[in-house]
Design a protein around this motif. Structure first.
Motif, PDB file in Angstrom:
ATOM      1  N   LEU A  57       0.832  -1.210   0.000  1.00  0.00           N
ATOM      2  CA  LEU A  57       0.000   0.000   0.000  1.00  0.00           C
ATOM      3  C   LEU A  57       0.868   1.261   0.000  1.00  0.00           C
ATOM      4  CD1 LEU A  57      -2.835  -1.163   2.408  1.00  0.00           C
ATOM      5  CD2 LEU A  57      -2.986  -0.834  -0.069  1.00  0.00           C
ATOM      6  N   LEU A  58       1.958   1.255   0.762  1.00  0.00           N
ATOM      7  CA  LEU A  58       2.856   2.406   0.750  1.00  0.00           C
ATOM      8  C   LEU A  58       3.496   2.580  -0.633  1.00  0.00           C
ATOM      9  CD1 LEU A  58       4.527   2.004   4.258  1.00  0.00           C
ATOM     10  CD2 LEU A  58       3.062   3.911   3.519  1.00  0.00           C
ATOM     11  N   SER A  59       3.814   1.475  -1.295  1.00  0.00           N
ATOM     12  CA  SER A  59       4.358   1.541  -2.651  1.00  0.00           C
ATOM     13  C   SER A  59       3.340   2.136  -3.613  1.00  0.00           C
ATOM     14  CB  SER A  59       4.786   0.147  -3.130  1.00  0.00           C
ATOM     15  OG  SER A  59       5.858  -0.329  -2.353  1.00  0.00           O
ATOM     16  N   LYS A  60       2.082   1.800  -3.405  1.00  0.00           N
ATOM     17  CA  LYS A  60       1.024   2.360  -4.250  1.00  0.00           C
ATOM     18  C   LYS A  60       0.934   3.879  -4.058  1.00  0.00           C
ATOM     19  CE  LYS A  60      -3.776   1.536  -5.505  1.00  0.00           C
ATOM     20  NZ  LYS A  60      -4.959   0.708  -5.251  1.00  0.00           N
ATOM     21  N   TRP A  61       1.104   4.346  -2.809  1.00  0.00           N
ATOM     22  CA  TRP A  61       1.116   5.789  -2.545  1.00  0.00           C
ATOM     23  C   TRP A  61       2.291   6.445  -3.261  1.00  0.00           C
ATOM     24  CZ3 TRP A  61      -2.822   8.467  -0.929  1.00  0.00           C
ATOM     25  CH2 TRP A  61      -3.761   7.899  -0.071  1.00  0.00           C
ATOM     26  N   LEU A  62       3.470   5.811  -3.244  1.00  0.00           N
ATOM     27  CA  LEU A  62       4.634   6.360  -3.944  1.00  0.00           C
ATOM     28  C   LEU A  62       4.373   6.448  -5.447  1.00  0.00           C
ATOM     29  CD1 LEU A  62       7.679   4.677  -2.157  1.00  0.00           C
ATOM     30  CD2 LEU A  62       7.085   7.100  -2.164  1.00  0.00           C
ATOM     31  N   PHE A  63       3.759   5.408  -5.993  1.00  0.00           N
ATOM     32  CA  PHE A  63       3.443   5.406  -7.417  1.00  0.00           C
ATOM     33  C   PHE A  63       2.527   6.578  -7.760  1.00  0.00           C
ATOM     34  CE2 PHE A  63       1.102   4.117 -11.203  1.00  0.00           C
ATOM     35  CZ  PHE A  63       2.136   3.715 -12.037  1.00  0.00           C
ATOM     36  N   LYS A  64       1.517   6.787  -6.921  1.00  0.00           N
ATOM     37  CA  LYS A  64       0.584   7.901  -7.157  1.00  0.00           C
ATOM     38  C   LYS A  64       1.264   9.249  -6.959  1.00  0.00           C
ATOM     39  CE  LYS A  64      -3.681   5.484  -6.205  1.00  0.00           C
ATOM     40  NZ  LYS A  64      -5.051   5.655  -5.723  1.00  0.00           N
ATOM     41  N   ARG A 122      12.175  -1.368  -8.585  1.00  0.00           N
ATOM     42  CA  ARG A 122      11.208  -2.133  -9.363  1.00  0.00           C
ATOM     43  C   ARG A 122      10.620  -1.371 -10.545  1.00  0.00           C
ATOM     44  NH1 ARG A 122       9.928  -6.701  -6.403  1.00  0.00           N
ATOM     45  NH2 ARG A 122      10.596  -6.605  -4.249  1.00  0.00           N
ATOM     46  N   GLY A 123      11.289  -0.317 -10.963  1.00  0.00           N
ATOM     47  CA  GLY A 123      10.794   0.443 -12.100  1.00  0.00           C
ATOM     48  C   GLY A 123      11.820   1.445 -12.564  1.00  0.00           C
ATOM     49  N   SER A 124      11.402   2.292 -13.495  1.00  0.00           N
ATOM     50  CA  SER A 124      12.291   3.336 -13.991  1.00  0.00           C
ATOM     51  C   SER A 124      11.456   4.552 -14.377  1.00  0.00           C
ATOM     52  CB  SER A 124      13.097   2.841 -15.182  1.00  0.00           C
ATOM     53  OG  SER A 124      12.240   2.517 -16.253  1.00  0.00           O
ATOM     54  N   PHE A 125      12.142   5.661 -14.562  1.00  0.00           N
ATOM     55  CA  PHE A 125      11.461   6.898 -14.919  1.00  0.00           C
ATOM     56  C   PHE A 125      11.386   7.047 -16.431  1.00  0.00           C
ATOM     57  CE2 PHE A 125      12.597   7.663 -10.590  1.00  0.00           C
ATOM     58  CZ  PHE A 125      11.559   8.427 -10.101  1.00  0.00           C
ATOM     59  N   LYS A 126      10.216   7.487 -16.894  1.00  0.00           N
ATOM     60  CA  LYS A 126      10.019   7.840 -18.297  1.00  0.00           C
ATOM     61  C   LYS A 126      10.127   9.364 -18.333  1.00  0.00           C
ATOM     62  CE  LYS A 126       6.764   7.685 -22.066  1.00  0.00           C
ATOM     63  NZ  LYS A 126       5.371   8.021 -22.288  1.00  0.00           N
ATOM     64  N   LYS A 168      16.931   5.807 -12.076  1.00  0.00           N
ATOM     65  CA  LYS A 168      17.040   4.899 -13.210  1.00  0.00           C
ATOM     66  C   LYS A 168      16.130   5.440 -14.318  1.00  0.00           C
ATOM     67  CE  LYS A 168      16.199   0.778 -11.922  1.00  0.00           C
ATOM     68  NZ  LYS A 168      15.568  -0.499 -11.633  1.00  0.00           N
ATOM     69  N   TRP A 169      16.740   5.939 -15.397  1.00  0.00           N
ATOM     70  CA  TRP A 169      15.952   6.493 -16.491  1.00  0.00           C
ATOM     71  C   TRP A 169      16.576   6.228 -17.866  1.00  0.00           C
ATOM     72  CZ3 TRP A 169      17.836  10.407 -19.682  1.00  0.00           C
ATOM     73  CH2 TRP A 169      19.025  11.011 -19.259  1.00  0.00           C
ATOM     74  N   LEU A 170      17.840   5.915 -17.900  1.00  0.00           N
ATOM     75  CA  LEU A 170      18.534   5.651 -19.161  1.00  0.00           C
ATOM     76  C   LEU A 170      19.305   4.351 -18.979  1.00  0.00           C
ATOM     77  CD1 LEU A 170      19.155   6.892 -21.985  1.00  0.00           C
ATOM     78  CD2 LEU A 170      21.182   7.932 -20.954  1.00  0.00           C
ATOM     79  N   GLY A 171      18.692   3.251 -19.334  1.00  0.00           N
ATOM     80  CA  GLY A 171      19.308   1.954 -19.107  1.00  0.00           C
ATOM     81  C   GLY A 171      18.725   1.274 -17.878  1.00  0.00           C
ATOM     82  N   ASN A 172      19.374   0.188 -17.446  1.00  0.00           N
ATOM     83  CA  ASN A 172      18.837  -0.641 -16.361  1.00  0.00           C
ATOM     84  C   ASN A 172      19.360  -0.285 -14.977  1.00  0.00           C
ATOM     85  OD1 ASN A 172      17.238  -2.190 -18.115  1.00  0.00           O
ATOM     86  ND2 ASN A 172      18.985  -3.475 -18.642  1.00  0.00           N
ATOM     87  N   ALA A 173      20.086   0.809 -14.864  1.00  0.00           N
ATOM     88  CA  ALA A 173      20.626   1.234 -13.571  1.00  0.00           C
ATOM     89  C   ALA A 173      20.803   2.745 -13.617  1.00  0.00           C
ATOM     90  CB  ALA A 173      21.964   0.536 -13.293  1.00  0.00           C
ATOM     91  N   PRO A 174      20.882   3.389 -12.459  1.00  0.00           N
ATOM     92  CA  PRO A 174      21.173   4.830 -12.455  1.00  0.00           C
ATOM     93  C   PRO A 174      22.518   5.104 -13.132  1.00  0.00           C
ATOM     94  CG  PRO A 174      20.459   4.100 -10.275  1.00  0.00           C
ATOM     95  CD  PRO A 174      20.658   2.863 -11.107  1.00  0.00           C
ATOM     96  N   LEU A 175      22.660   6.280 -13.715  1.00  0.00           N
ATOM     97  CA  LEU A 175      23.912   6.630 -14.385  1.00  0.00           C
ATOM     98  C   LEU A 175      25.081   6.640 -13.416  1.00  0.00           C
ATOM     99  CD1 LEU A 175      22.702   9.407 -16.858  1.00  0.00           C
ATOM    100  CD2 LEU A 175      23.232   7.012 -17.347  1.00  0.00           C
ATOM    101  N   SER A 212       7.277  10.435 -15.492  1.00  0.00           N
ATOM    102  CA  SER A 212       6.428   9.433 -14.840  1.00  0.00           C
ATOM    103  C   SER A 212       7.284   8.234 -14.441  1.00  0.00           C
ATOM    104  CB  SER A 212       5.287   8.996 -15.760  1.00  0.00           C
ATOM    105  OG  SER A 212       5.792   8.442 -16.960  1.00  0.00           O
ATOM    106  N   PHE A 213       6.760   7.460 -13.519  1.00  0.00           N
ATOM    107  CA  PHE A 213       7.461   6.273 -13.059  1.00  0.00           C
ATOM    108  C   PHE A 213       6.740   5.061 -13.594  1.00  0.00           C
ATOM    109  CE2 PHE A 213       8.538   2.909 -10.037  1.00  0.00           C
ATOM    110  CZ  PHE A 213       9.911   3.034 -10.002  1.00  0.00           C
ATOM    111  N   VAL A 214       7.481   4.172 -14.218  1.00  0.00           N
ATOM    112  CA  VAL A 214       6.911   2.952 -14.789  1.00  0.00           C
ATOM    113  C   VAL A 214       7.357   1.792 -13.916  1.00  0.00           C
ATOM    114  CG1 VAL A 214       6.798   1.481 -16.831  1.00  0.00           C
ATOM    115  CG2 VAL A 214       7.050   3.962 -17.086  1.00  0.00           C
ATOM    116  N   HIS A 215       6.389   1.115 -13.322  1.00  0.00           N
ATOM    117  CA  HIS A 215       6.660  -0.006 -12.431  1.00  0.00           C
ATOM    118  C   HIS A 215       6.632  -1.265 -13.281  1.00  0.00           C
ATOM    119  CE1 HIS A 215       5.980  -2.448  -8.713  1.00  0.00           C
ATOM    120  NE2 HIS A 215       6.725  -1.482  -8.235  1.00  0.00           N
ATOM    121  N   TYR A 216       7.749  -2.014 -13.325  1.00  0.00           N
ATOM    122  CA  TYR A 216       7.797  -3.147 -14.250  1.00  0.00           C
ATOM    123  C   TYR A 216       7.957  -4.498 -13.609  1.00  0.00           C
ATOM    124  CZ  TYR A 216      12.816  -2.162 -13.865  1.00  0.00           C
ATOM    125  OH  TYR A 216      14.074  -1.912 -13.416  1.00  0.00           O
TER     126      TYR A 216
END
Length: 176
Positions: A25-32, A80-84, A97-104, A165-169
């Motif tokens: 539930l806390l993760s859902k709040w972060l997503f929102k 568990r996700g990355s930024f678009k 994490k927005w360019l590739g599979n890990a933070p720069l 936006s944050f994409v949870h994958y």
């Protein structure tokens, strides 16, 4: 406890694991918080994120219990996700994490270690030409090669007028 929390048809008592449910539930709040606009999101942004991104903040003793709860699950959530990227204003250039599979900062640790400003947004770096990154010392040949590789990757990034936006994958929390 794992057996007790299983559904009855799997040999358990069907008791919910409230710790897991709370993290979900806390993760859902972060997503929102990252993906939606509203009064409570604006309040949290103004109070806790006025000049930093989510990855750059941590809990302080004076924070509300709700915010402290969000901070406890933040690192696991961000893994568990990355930024678009939209306008790039709410995404940390080095730390998210927005360019590739890990933070720069993890992809290019030798560049991150000598970056003059480590806590900058994607927008700050990309809005102007040349790129708004400077280093505390001259780049050695091996770091220069890494820098050119990073610049080439950044050439394909375009900012827009939309919010980041944050994409949870990764599915977690029992598929929710």
């Amino acid at each position: 406890w794992n057996i007790i929390c299983r559904p009855k048809d799997q040999g358990g008592l069907g008791i919910e694991d409230l710790e897991t449910k709370n993290r979900c539930l806390l993760s859902k709040w972060l997503f929102k918080l990252l993906n939606e606009e509203g009064v409570w999101q604006e309040l949290l942004h103004n109070k806790y994120l006025p000049s930093k991104t989510l990855s750059q903040v941590s809990a302080k003793p004076t924070d509300s219990p709700f915010w402290k709860g969000l901070m406890k699950v933040k690192d696991d959530f961000l893994k568990r996700g990355s930024f678009k990227i939209g306008d790039g204003k709410n995404t940390s250039f080095w730390e998210d994490k927005w360019l590739g599979n890990a933070p720069l900062s993890q992809q290019y640790p030798s560049l991150f270690n000598i970056a003059e400003r480590k806590h900058v947004s994607v927008a700050h770096v990309l809005e102007n030409n040349p790129l708004q990154i400077s280093f505390i010392r001259i780049l050695t040949p091996n770091k220069w090669v890494l820098w050119l590789e990073l610049v080439e990757r950044l050439m394909h990034v375009r900012l827009s007028n939309e919010n980041d936006s944050f994409v949870h994958y990764k599915k977690s929390c029992h598929g929710r």
